[in-house]
Design a protein around this motif. Structure first.
Motif, PDB file in Angstrom:
ATOM      1  N   UNK A 229       0.816  -1.222   0.000  1.00  7.53           N
ATOM      2  CA  UNK A 229       0.000   0.000   0.000  1.00  7.53           C
ATOM      3  C   UNK A 229       0.853   1.277   0.000  1.00  7.53           C
ATOM      4  N   UNK A 230       0.266   2.358  -0.490  1.00  4.43           N
ATOM      5  CA  UNK A 230       0.929   3.666  -0.458  1.00  4.43           C
ATOM      6  C   UNK A 230      -0.029   4.677   0.159  1.00  4.43           C
ATOM      7  N   UNK A 231       0.482   5.866   0.454  1.00  5.33           N
ATOM      8  CA  UNK A 231      -0.307   6.900   1.129  1.00  5.33           C
ATOM      9  C   UNK A 231      -0.583   8.115   0.253  1.00  5.33           C
ATOM     10  N   UNK A 232      -0.342   8.001  -1.041  1.00  5.83           N
ATOM     11  CA  UNK A 232      -0.484   9.159  -1.919  1.00  5.83           C
ATOM     12  C   UNK A 232      -1.941   9.382  -2.320  1.00  5.83           C
ATOM     13  N   UNK A 233      -2.284  10.654  -2.488  1.00  7.14           N
ATOM     14  CA  UNK A 233      -3.638  11.001  -2.915  1.00  7.14           C
ATOM     15  C   UNK A 233      -3.747  10.849  -4.431  1.00  7.14           C
ATOM     16  N   UNK A 234      -4.972  10.806  -4.882  1.00  9.38           N
ATOM     17  CA  UNK A 234      -5.235  10.718  -6.321  1.00  9.38           C
ATOM     18  C   UNK A 234      -4.625  11.917  -7.042  1.00  9.38           C
ATOM     19  N   UNK A 235      -4.750  13.094  -6.451  1.00  7.14           N
ATOM     20  CA  UNK A 235      -4.201  14.309  -7.052  1.00  7.14           C
ATOM     21  C   UNK A 235      -2.672  14.229  -7.153  1.00  7.14           C
ATOM     22  N   UNK A 236      -2.009  13.734  -6.114  1.00  6.12           N
ATOM     23  CA  UNK A 236      -0.548  13.582  -6.144  1.00  6.12           C
ATOM     24  C   UNK A 236      -0.133  12.584  -7.225  1.00  6.12           C
ATOM     25  N   UNK A 237      -0.898  11.511  -7.352  1.00  5.36           N
ATOM     26  CA  UNK A 237      -0.586  10.488  -8.360  1.00  5.36           C
ATOM     27  C   UNK A 237      -0.740  11.061  -9.762  1.00  5.36           C
TER      28      UNK A 237
ATOM     29  N   UNK B 231      -8.387   6.575 -11.247  1.00  7.78           N
ATOM     30  CA  UNK B 231      -9.424   7.423 -11.827  1.00  7.78           C
ATOM     31  C   UNK B 231      -8.980   8.888 -11.752  1.00  7.78           C
ATOM     32  N   UNK B 232      -9.196   9.656 -12.825  1.00  7.41           N
ATOM     33  CA  UNK B 232      -8.809  11.072 -12.791  1.00  7.41           C
ATOM     34  C   UNK B 232      -9.679  11.868 -11.815  1.00  7.41           C
ATOM     35  N   UNK B 233      -9.065  12.904 -11.246  1.00  8.32           N
ATOM     36  CA  UNK B 233      -9.805  13.800 -10.352  1.00  8.32           C
ATOM     37  C   UNK B 233     -10.836  14.578 -11.155  1.00  8.32           C
TER      38      UNK B 233
END
Length: 120
Positions: free
Chosen positions: A59-67, A117-119
């Motif tokens: 698992x990772x802790x990155x947000x969708x926006x960061x990705x 999924x895109x923001x």
């Protein structure tokens, strides 16, 4: 996908991260502007995290926006790395390293496009 390609891609990201961390430390020491290198380092870490999550269930802790931002940074770096690759000597260690780096970044971008999924 082949295990060899997955392992080489993960190792490539790890190597790129180490080299970028060293460069960042040197730039910080010289009081140089580090914004760009910090942005790239974060993108490399996220690219690695995405591949490890999808391939190794880590698992990772990155947000969708960061990705999504990391995806754009990685995709933006590919043309310049490909140019260096084309200019490097056939059979050289540098060419092999660049080939693996390009493959790793392409795979990270593809996996982000396929699974994240895109923001809105």
């Amino acid at each position: 996908m082949e295990t060899v390609i997955k392992n080489e891609s993960i190792k490539s990201f790890q190597s790129t991260i180490r080299k970028t961390e060293k460069a960042l430390a040197q730039m910080t020491e010289k009081s140089a502007n580090t914004n760009l290198i910090k942005k790239r380092l974060k993108a490399f870490n996220i690219g690695l995290a995405v591949l490890e999550t999808l391939w190794n269930d880590i698992p990772h802790h990155y947000t969708q926006e960061e990705i999504e931002e990391a995806r754009n940074v990685l995709a933006g770096l590919l043309p310049s790395i490909e140019t260096i690759y084309r200019k490097s000597k056939v059979g050289s260690p540098q060419k092999t390293l660049l080939e693996r780096r390009i493959k790793a970044m392409e795979l990270a971008v593809e996996e982000i496009d396929r699974h994240i999924k895109p923001c809105k």
